[in-house]
Design a protein around this motif. Sequence first.
Motif, mmCIF file in Angstrom:
data_model
loop_
_atom_site.group_PDB
_atom_site.id
_atom_site.type_symbol
_atom_site.label_atom_id
_atom_site.label_comp_id
_atom_site.label_asym_id
_atom_site.label_seq_id
_atom_site.Cartn_x
_atom_site.Cartn_y
_atom_site.Cartn_z
ATOM 1 N N LYS A 247 46.977 -26.756 4.039
ATOM 2 C CA LYS A 247 47.454 -25.420 4.397
ATOM 3 C C LYS A 247 46.453 -24.329 4.055
ATOM 4 O O LYS A 247 46.232 -23.410 4.844
ATOM 5 C CB LYS A 247 48.777 -25.120 3.678
ATOM 6 C CG LYS A 247 49.325 -23.706 3.903
ATOM 7 C CD LYS A 247 49.976 -23.537 5.265
ATOM 8 C CE LYS A 247 49.142 -22.910 6.326
ATOM 9 N NZ LYS A 247 49.858 -22.641 7.586
ATOM 10 N N THR A 248 45.811 -24.416 2.871
ATOM 11 C CA THR A 248 45.108 -23.237 2.358
ATOM 12 C C THR A 248 43.593 -23.279 2.454
ATOM 13 O O THR A 248 42.948 -22.242 2.297
ATOM 14 C CB THR A 248 45.478 -22.985 0.876
ATOM 15 O OG1 THR A 248 44.889 -23.993 0.048
ATOM 16 C CG2 THR A 248 46.980 -22.969 0.677
ATOM 17 N N SER A 249 42.988 -24.453 2.713
ATOM 18 C CA SER A 249 41.522 -24.480 2.724
ATOM 19 C C SER A 249 40.956 -23.620 3.849
ATOM 20 O O SER A 249 39.897 -23.018 3.702
ATOM 21 C CB SER A 249 41.002 -25.920 2.838
ATOM 22 O OG SER A 249 41.438 -26.529 4.030
ATOM 23 N N ARG A 250 41.675 -23.572 4.969
ATOM 24 C CA ARG A 250 41.316 -22.645 6.058
ATOM 25 C C ARG A 250 42.516 -22.576 7.000
ATOM 26 O O ARG A 250 42.588 -23.292 7.994
ATOM 27 C CB ARG A 250 40.061 -23.092 6.788
ATOM 28 C CG ARG A 250 39.399 -21.940 7.541
ATOM 29 C CD ARG A 250 38.009 -22.285 8.050
ATOM 30 N NE ARG A 250 37.455 -21.156 8.766
ATOM 31 C CZ ARG A 250 36.346 -21.201 9.491
ATOM 32 N NH1 ARG A 250 35.656 -22.317 9.558
ATOM 33 N NH2 ARG A 250 35.919 -20.133 10.125
ATOM 34 N N ARG A 277 51.441 -25.258 -6.469
ATOM 35 C CA ARG A 277 50.080 -25.272 -5.908
ATOM 36 C C ARG A 277 49.912 -24.191 -4.861
ATOM 37 O O ARG A 277 48.909 -23.464 -4.838
ATOM 38 C CB ARG A 277 49.764 -26.642 -5.282
ATOM 39 C CG ARG A 277 49.573 -27.786 -6.249
ATOM 40 C CD ARG A 277 48.493 -27.522 -7.304
ATOM 41 N NE ARG A 277 47.238 -27.000 -6.800
ATOM 42 C CZ ARG A 277 46.243 -27.722 -6.268
ATOM 43 N NH1 ARG A 277 46.369 -29.028 -6.172
ATOM 44 N NH2 ARG A 277 45.126 -27.155 -5.877
ATOM 45 N N LEU A 278 50.883 -24.047 -3.984
ATOM 46 C CA LEU A 278 50.773 -23.064 -2.899
ATOM 47 C C LEU A 278 50.797 -21.632 -3.424
ATOM 48 O O LEU A 278 50.215 -20.727 -2.811
ATOM 49 C CB LEU A 278 51.902 -23.279 -1.887
ATOM 50 C CG LEU A 278 51.856 -24.614 -1.126
ATOM 51 C CD1 LEU A 278 53.120 -24.776 -0.276
ATOM 52 C CD2 LEU A 278 50.615 -24.699 -0.248
ATOM 53 N N ASN A 282 49.285 -17.661 -2.740
ATOM 54 C CA ASN A 282 50.365 -16.776 -2.307
ATOM 55 C C ASN A 282 50.898 -17.146 -0.921
ATOM 56 O O ASN A 282 51.108 -16.276 -0.053
ATOM 57 C CB ASN A 282 49.904 -15.313 -2.316
ATOM 58 C CG ASN A 282 49.543 -14.840 -3.705
ATOM 59 O OD1 ASN A 282 50.277 -15.074 -4.664
ATOM 60 N ND2 ASN A 282 48.398 -14.184 -3.829
ATOM 61 N N VAL A 283 51.096 -18.434 -0.699
ATOM 62 C CA VAL A 283 51.616 -18.888 0.587
ATOM 63 C C VAL A 283 53.095 -18.527 0.707
ATOM 64 O O VAL A 283 53.892 -18.806 -0.199
ATOM 65 C CB VAL A 283 51.432 -20.413 0.742
ATOM 66 C CG1 VAL A 283 52.064 -20.903 2.047
ATOM 67 C CG2 VAL A 283 49.954 -20.772 0.701
ATOM 68 N N ASP A 313 47.999 -18.832 9.377
ATOM 69 C CA ASP A 313 48.011 -17.881 8.264
ATOM 70 C C ASP A 313 48.609 -18.587 7.040
ATOM 71 O O ASP A 313 49.001 -19.750 7.102
ATOM 72 C CB ASP A 313 48.839 -16.654 8.656
ATOM 73 C CG ASP A 313 48.442 -15.402 7.891
ATOM 74 O OD1 ASP A 313 47.732 -15.522 6.870
ATOM 75 O OD2 ASP A 313 48.852 -14.307 8.303
ATOM 76 N N TYR A 314 48.706 -17.847 5.928
ATOM 77 C CA TYR A 314 49.253 -18.405 4.696
ATOM 78 C C TYR A 314 50.780 -18.392 4.737
ATOM 79 O O TYR A 314 51.453 -17.783 3.902
ATOM 80 C CB TYR A 314 48.741 -17.620 3.491
ATOM 81 C CG TYR A 314 47.270 -17.823 3.203
ATOM 82 C CD1 TYR A 314 46.808 -18.959 2.533
ATOM 83 C CD2 TYR A 314 46.336 -16.891 3.616
ATOM 84 C CE1 TYR A 314 45.466 -19.163 2.277
ATOM 85 C CE2 TYR A 314 44.977 -17.074 3.363
ATOM 86 C CZ TYR A 314 44.555 -18.208 2.695
ATOM 87 O OH TYR A 314 43.225 -18.406 2.454
#
Length: 414
Positions: A247-250, A277-278, A282-283, A313-314
Motif C-alpha cells: 500500500k505505502t511504498s508507492r 504499520r499503516l 497515516n493511511v 493514494d494513502y
Amino acid sequence: MTEMEKMGEKAKIAARTLATAGAKKNEALEAIAAALQANAAKIIAANATDLENGKNNGLSAALLDRLMLNESRIDGIAQGVREVEALPDPIGTVISGSTRPNGLKITKVRVPLGVIGIIFESRPNVTADAAVLCLKSGNAVILRGGKEAINSNICIAEIMRDAVESVGLDRNCIQLVQDTSRASSVELMNLTGYLDVLIPRGGKGLIRAVVDNAKVPVIETGAGNCHTYVDESADIEMAANIIYNAKTSRPSVCNAIETILVHSAVAEKALPAIKARLDEKNVELRGCERTREILGDCVVPAVESDWETEYGDYILAVRVVDSFDEAVAHIAKYSSGHSECIVTSDYKSARRFTEEVDAAAVYVNASTRFTDGGMFGNGAEIGISTQKLHARGPMGLCELTSMKFVIEGDGQVR
C-alpha cells in the motif's frame, strides 16, 4: 493529410528500417541512456515547470510524486534503458519449425508489430520506457502523453530522437504528439492504416475511453484494483509487512493494493497489527462494520464504491470475511485482473488461490508491488496488460512482437 497522419506516415517508413536494424538498435539505446544522463539538468528544469503547473492546478501529492523527476530518477531511467539494451533481441527468434511431407520447411519467427501508439498520463518516465522497448523490439512508436507532463515529455523525446539519429537510425522511430487536447487523443485512436496497435497506460478512465472509442486494435493495460487476502493460517507479522509495502511504498502506481480481506478467525489479532504499520504512513482505512467493531471509529464506514475504487493514494478498503470462498468471490467481483495476493501458511489454500483467482499476477506471501517488468527480469515495461489477448501481465520485448511464417521450398506446387 493531417499532422497526425503525417506522423503515421513517418512512423511507417521508420518501422521498415528499424525492423532490420539489428545491432544498431543497441547502439541507439546506449546513446539514449548516455544522453538522458548528460541532459539531466535540462530534463529537471522542464519537469519543474510541469510540477509548478500541477501544483497550481491542484494535483494531489500522489500525482505530483508520479510526475516528479530528479537526478536519481533520471539515473534510474537510464539504467532501465541499459537493462533493455542487455536483453536478447527477440526479432528473428525461431519460435518453432517443421518439415512437411512434401519437403516444405516451415518456420515461425518473431517480427515487430510495426507502428505502436501509446496514450499515457502523468508519468514522464513512460516516455523513455515505452520508446526504448519499442525500439529494441523493432517498432516505431507514436507517444501521446498528458498535459501534466508535456514539458518533461517534449524534452525527453527530443533528447532520445537526437540520440537515435546520432547512430544513423531514423529519428522518427520515436515521435511525440505535442497537442494534448482531447482531439489529438481521438485522432490517434482512429489512425487506421498507420497504427498496428494502440496501448493506453494510465487510470481506469483513460483506459476505458480508449477501449470504447478506438478503431485500431487495443491492448488494455494498467487499471489496478488489487487485493491482499489474509487467510486464517497467515503469519500476522508477515501479513502486516506485505500490506504495508503493497500500500505505502508507492500508492500511486497500479500494482499497489486498494483492498485487504481478513479472515474472521484472525481479524481481532491481525487488524490491529496491520493498522499499527499503516499508521506509520497515516493511511486512511475505510472498513466494513466488523472492521469498525474491532478498530473503532477511526475507520471510515465503507460504502459499495470503496470496493471498486483504485484510490492511488494513502487510502485502503478493509473487509472481514468468514471464509476463503468469500474472499475469492469478493476478488472475482471487484478485481481489475491485475495483481492479487494471499498471505497463508496453508499449502492447499495457496494452491487454490493461484488456481481460482483470475488475474495477470497471483501472489502467495509476497507484495503485489513486484508486478513490474524490471522485477520480473524483462527490463522496462510498456505497461501491465490486464486482458488475455494478445499479451497478459508485464509487457516486455516479446509482448511487443508478432510472428510470421517463413516457408522454404524447392519448386513445390499445390
